[in-house]
Design a protein around this motif. Structure first.
Motif, PDB file in Angstrom:
ATOM      1  N   ASN A  17      60.824   2.359 123.809  1.00  0.00           N
ATOM      2  CA  ASN A  17      59.777   1.574 123.905  1.00  0.00           C
ATOM      3  C   ASN A  17      59.750  -0.135 124.207  1.00  0.00           C
ATOM      4  OD1 ASN A  17      57.599   3.281 122.839  1.00  0.00           O
ATOM      5  ND2 ASN A  17      59.131   3.596 121.504  1.00  0.00           N
ATOM      6  N   VAL A  18      61.208  -0.529 124.511  1.00  0.00           N
ATOM      7  CA  VAL A  18      61.480  -1.796 125.035  1.00  0.00           C
ATOM      8  C   VAL A  18      61.096  -1.779 126.546  1.00  0.00           C
ATOM      9  CG1 VAL A  18      63.067  -3.785 124.946  1.00  0.00           C
ATOM     10  CG2 VAL A  18      62.757  -2.292 122.960  1.00  0.00           C
ATOM     11  N   THR A  19      60.005  -1.906 126.924  1.00  0.00           N
ATOM     12  CA  THR A  19      59.724  -1.829 128.351  1.00  0.00           C
ATOM     13  C   THR A  19      59.534  -3.233 128.919  1.00  0.00           C
ATOM     14  OG1 THR A  19      57.134  -1.604 127.592  1.00  0.00           O
ATOM     15  CG2 THR A  19      58.568   0.541 127.948  1.00  0.00           C
ATOM     16  N   ASP A  20      59.100  -3.294 130.050  1.00  0.00           N
ATOM     17  CA  ASP A  20      58.830  -4.509 130.721  1.00  0.00           C
ATOM     18  C   ASP A  20      58.217  -5.568 129.910  1.00  0.00           C
ATOM     19  OD1 ASP A  20      59.330  -6.431 132.986  1.00  0.00           O
ATOM     20  OD2 ASP A  20      57.382  -5.807 133.500  1.00  0.00           O
ATOM     21  N   ARG A  21      58.886  -6.698 129.724  1.00  0.00           N
ATOM     22  CA  ARG A  21      58.567  -8.023 128.876  1.00  0.00           C
ATOM     23  C   ARG A  21      58.451  -7.876 127.677  1.00  0.00           C
ATOM     24  NH1 ARG A  21      53.206  -8.867 130.175  1.00  0.00           N
ATOM     25  NH2 ARG A  21      52.916  -6.993 131.231  1.00  0.00           N
ATOM     26  N   VAL A  22      58.941  -6.684 126.789  1.00  0.00           N
ATOM     27  CA  VAL A  22      59.063  -6.343 125.513  1.00  0.00           C
ATOM     28  C   VAL A  22      60.500  -6.688 124.802  1.00  0.00           C
ATOM     29  CG1 VAL A  22      59.297  -4.803 123.788  1.00  0.00           C
ATOM     30  CG2 VAL A  22      57.604  -4.337 125.624  1.00  0.00           C
ATOM     31  N   PHE A  23      60.365  -7.572 124.029  1.00  0.00           N
ATOM     32  CA  PHE A  23      61.584  -7.981 123.359  1.00  0.00           C
ATOM     33  C   PHE A  23      61.882  -7.558 121.880  1.00  0.00           C
ATOM     34  CE2 PHE A  23      60.398 -10.954 126.382  1.00  0.00           C
ATOM     35  CZ  PHE A  23      61.596 -11.271 127.153  1.00  0.00           C
ATOM     36  N   LEU A  24      63.135  -7.033 121.385  1.00  0.00           N
ATOM     37  CA  LEU A  24      63.259  -6.578 120.079  1.00  0.00           C
ATOM     38  C   LEU A  24      64.542  -7.387 119.767  1.00  0.00           C
ATOM     39  CD1 LEU A  24      63.003  -4.743 117.602  1.00  0.00           C
ATOM     40  CD2 LEU A  24      64.229  -2.917 119.129  1.00  0.00           C
ATOM     41  N   VAL A  25      64.342  -7.984 118.471  1.00  0.00           N
ATOM     42  CA  VAL A  25      65.672  -8.651 117.842  1.00  0.00           C
ATOM     43  C   VAL A  25      65.631  -8.302 116.414  1.00  0.00           C
ATOM     44  CG1 VAL A  25      66.663 -10.757 117.318  1.00  0.00           C
ATOM     45  CG2 VAL A  25      65.053 -10.891 119.212  1.00  0.00           C
ATOM     46  N   ALA A  26      66.855  -7.667 116.045  1.00  0.00           N
ATOM     47  CA  ALA A  26      67.178  -7.066 114.593  1.00  0.00           C
ATOM     48  C   ALA A  26      68.199  -8.170 114.163  1.00  0.00           C
ATOM     49  CB  ALA A  26      67.899  -5.796 114.784  1.00  0.00           C
ATOM     50  N   PHE A  27      67.959  -8.699 113.013  1.00  0.00           N
ATOM     51  CA  PHE A  27      68.981  -9.502 112.510  1.00  0.00           C
ATOM     52  C   PHE A  27      69.055  -9.553 111.314  1.00  0.00           C
ATOM     53  CE2 PHE A  27      64.854 -11.668 113.197  1.00  0.00           C
ATOM     54  CZ  PHE A  27      64.616 -12.189 112.119  1.00  0.00           C
ATOM     55  N   LEU A  28      70.308 -10.061 110.435  1.00  0.00           N
ATOM     56  CA  LEU A  28      70.490 -10.003 109.114  1.00  0.00           C
ATOM     57  C   LEU A  28      69.559 -11.056 108.602  1.00  0.00           C
ATOM     58  CD1 LEU A  28      72.317  -9.090 106.850  1.00  0.00           C
ATOM     59  CD2 LEU A  28      73.890 -10.881 107.325  1.00  0.00           C
ATOM     60  N   GLN A  29      68.503 -10.895 107.500  1.00  0.00           N
ATOM     61  CA  GLN A  29      67.700 -11.623 106.928  1.00  0.00           C
ATOM     62  C   GLN A  29      68.449 -12.854 106.310  1.00  0.00           C
ATOM     63  OE1 GLN A  29      65.249  -9.895 103.793  1.00  0.00           O
ATOM     64  NE2 GLN A  29      63.594 -11.390 104.336  1.00  0.00           N
ATOM     65  N   ALA A  30      69.456 -12.619 105.859  1.00  0.00           N
ATOM     66  CA  ALA A  30      70.079 -13.754 105.241  1.00  0.00           C
ATOM     67  C   ALA A  30      70.911 -14.643 106.149  1.00  0.00           C
ATOM     68  CB  ALA A  30      71.128 -13.157 104.215  1.00  0.00           C
ATOM     69  N   ASP A  31      71.187 -14.268 107.458  1.00  0.00           N
ATOM     70  CA  ASP A  31      71.957 -15.153 108.383  1.00  0.00           C
ATOM     71  C   ASP A  31      71.269 -14.604 109.658  1.00  0.00           C
ATOM     72  OD1 ASP A  31      73.439 -16.604 109.708  1.00  0.00           O
ATOM     73  OD2 ASP A  31      75.297 -15.761 108.951  1.00  0.00           O
ATOM     74  N   ARG A  32      70.348 -15.400 110.200  1.00  0.00           N
ATOM     75  CA  ARG A  32      69.658 -15.171 111.296  1.00  0.00           C
ATOM     76  C   ARG A  32      70.880 -15.070 112.687  1.00  0.00           C
ATOM     77  NH1 ARG A  32      63.788 -15.640 112.412  1.00  0.00           N
ATOM     78  NH2 ARG A  32      62.868 -15.413 110.069  1.00  0.00           N
ATOM     79  N   LYS A  33      71.932 -15.684 112.519  1.00  0.00           N
ATOM     80  CA  LYS A  33      72.994 -15.893 113.567  1.00  0.00           C
ATOM     81  C   LYS A  33      73.584 -14.216 113.752  1.00  0.00           C
ATOM     82  CE  LYS A  33      74.254 -20.644 112.671  1.00  0.00           C
ATOM     83  NZ  LYS A  33      75.589 -21.321 112.304  1.00  0.00           N
ATOM     84  N   VAL A  34      73.296 -13.500 112.940  1.00  0.00           N
ATOM     85  CA  VAL A  34      73.973 -11.957 112.991  1.00  0.00           C
ATOM     86  C   VAL A  34      72.848 -11.323 113.644  1.00  0.00           C
ATOM     87  CG1 VAL A  34      75.186 -10.210 111.408  1.00  0.00           C
ATOM     88  CG2 VAL A  34      75.487 -12.661 110.871  1.00  0.00           C
ATOM     89  N   TYR A  35      72.941 -10.942 114.867  1.00  0.00           N
ATOM     90  CA  TYR A  35      71.697 -10.274 115.461  1.00  0.00           C
ATOM     91  C   TYR A  35      72.358  -9.449 116.469  1.00  0.00           C
ATOM     92  CZ  TYR A  35      72.391 -13.956 119.245  1.00  0.00           C
ATOM     93  OH  TYR A  35      72.639 -14.861 120.013  1.00  0.00           O
ATOM     94  N   VAL A  36      71.453  -8.563 116.993  1.00  0.00           N
ATOM     95  CA  VAL A  36      71.698  -7.930 118.316  1.00  0.00           C
ATOM     96  C   VAL A  36      70.059  -8.185 118.835  1.00  0.00           C
ATOM     97  CG1 VAL A  36      73.219  -6.313 117.759  1.00  0.00           C
ATOM     98  CG2 VAL A  36      71.031  -5.687 117.253  1.00  0.00           C
ATOM     99  N   GLN A  37      69.893  -8.166 120.177  1.00  0.00           N
ATOM    100  CA  GLN A  37      68.589  -8.373 120.670  1.00  0.00           C
ATOM    101  C   GLN A  37      68.633  -7.487 122.313  1.00  0.00           C
ATOM    102  OE1 GLN A  37      67.909 -12.567 121.271  1.00  0.00           O
ATOM    103  NE2 GLN A  37      69.408 -12.951 122.730  1.00  0.00           N
ATOM    104  N   CYS A  38      67.359  -6.985 122.284  1.00  0.00           N
ATOM    105  CA  CYS A  38      67.308  -6.335 123.616  1.00  0.00           C
ATOM    106  C   CYS A  38      66.106  -6.774 124.118  1.00  0.00           C
ATOM    107  CB  CYS A  38      67.022  -4.995 123.189  1.00  0.00           C
ATOM    108  SG  CYS A  38      68.418  -4.071 122.592  1.00  0.00           S
ATOM    109  N   ALA A  39      65.717  -6.904 125.683  1.00  0.00           N
ATOM    110  CA  ALA A  39      64.950  -7.338 126.285  1.00  0.00           C
ATOM    111  C   ALA A  39      64.632  -6.195 127.430  1.00  0.00           C
ATOM    112  CB  ALA A  39      65.055  -8.612 127.080  1.00  0.00           C
ATOM    113  N   GLY A  40      63.380  -5.874 127.637  1.00  0.00           N
ATOM    114  CA  GLY A  40      62.969  -4.803 128.449  1.00  0.00           C
ATOM    115  C   GLY A  40      62.569  -5.747 130.016  1.00  0.00           C
ATOM    116  N   GLY A  41      63.055  -5.122 131.116  1.00  0.00           N
ATOM    117  CA  GLY A  41      62.700  -5.459 132.468  1.00  0.00           C
ATOM    118  C   GLY A  41      62.297  -4.063 133.278  1.00  0.00           C
TER     119      GLY A  41
END
Length: 159
Positions: A17-41
């Motif tokens: 469901n991460v389609t064109d112009r959709v962004f999804l970021v999953a991150f550690l609530q206690a430390d936002r520097k710990v993340y993975v992110q996906c962007a749909g094109g």
């Protein structure tokens, strides 16, 4: 939420469901520097995981073996990979597993329980050098924030 296997399955479904112009970021609530992110094109799903400049204590030895491309020194300093689209459901499992490797193995998270997510769809705008009529501007897709992804099984980030 149960462990990484279940999270990987849920993430596989969410990535479809991460389609064109959709962004999804999953991150550690206690430390936002710990993340993975996906962007749909239109032609690819692009993913990133925080690199060593962002998370210097990460154990990044297994990232390349999992299929991540090492940071190039160009901003942003993240691990990355792209999945050409269209893709089959089975092909979305590989990026989901790469994200699990980053969160579990590189960042050392024992499970997905401390993760939260944010998802949105950017609005539609003319490309550089392109002009739209007032009618086209009025009819454009204005985006959506947040994009709700309940099947991901992560709380929505606040703020």
């Amino acid at each position: 939420m149960s462990g990484w296997t279940e999270f990987g399955g849920r993430l596989t479904k969410a990535l479809r469901n991460v389609t064109d112009r959709v962004f999804l970021v999953a991150f550690l609530q206690a430390d936002r520097k710990v993340y993975v992110q996906c962007a749909g094109g239109q032609d690819e799903l692009h993913a990133q995981a925080a690199g060593p400049e962002v998370v210097p204590w990460a154990e990044s030895g297994g990232m390349a073996a999992a299929g991540w491309v090492a940071p190039s020194g160009i901003d942003p300093p993240n691990w990355s990979f792209s999945l050409p689209l269209p893709a089959s459901t089975a092909e979305y499992a590989a990026p989901a597993e790469r994200c699990v490797v980053a969160l579990r193995d590189a960042y050392g998270l024992s499970g997905p329980d401390g993760l939260v997510h944010k998802a949105w769809r950017d609005g539609e705008y003319p490309l550089a050098g392109e002009s739209w009529s007032p009618e086209r501007m009025a009819a454009r897709d204005r985006g959506e924030d947040p994009v709700v992804m309940p099947w991901l099984g992560l709380p929505t980030a606040r703020g």
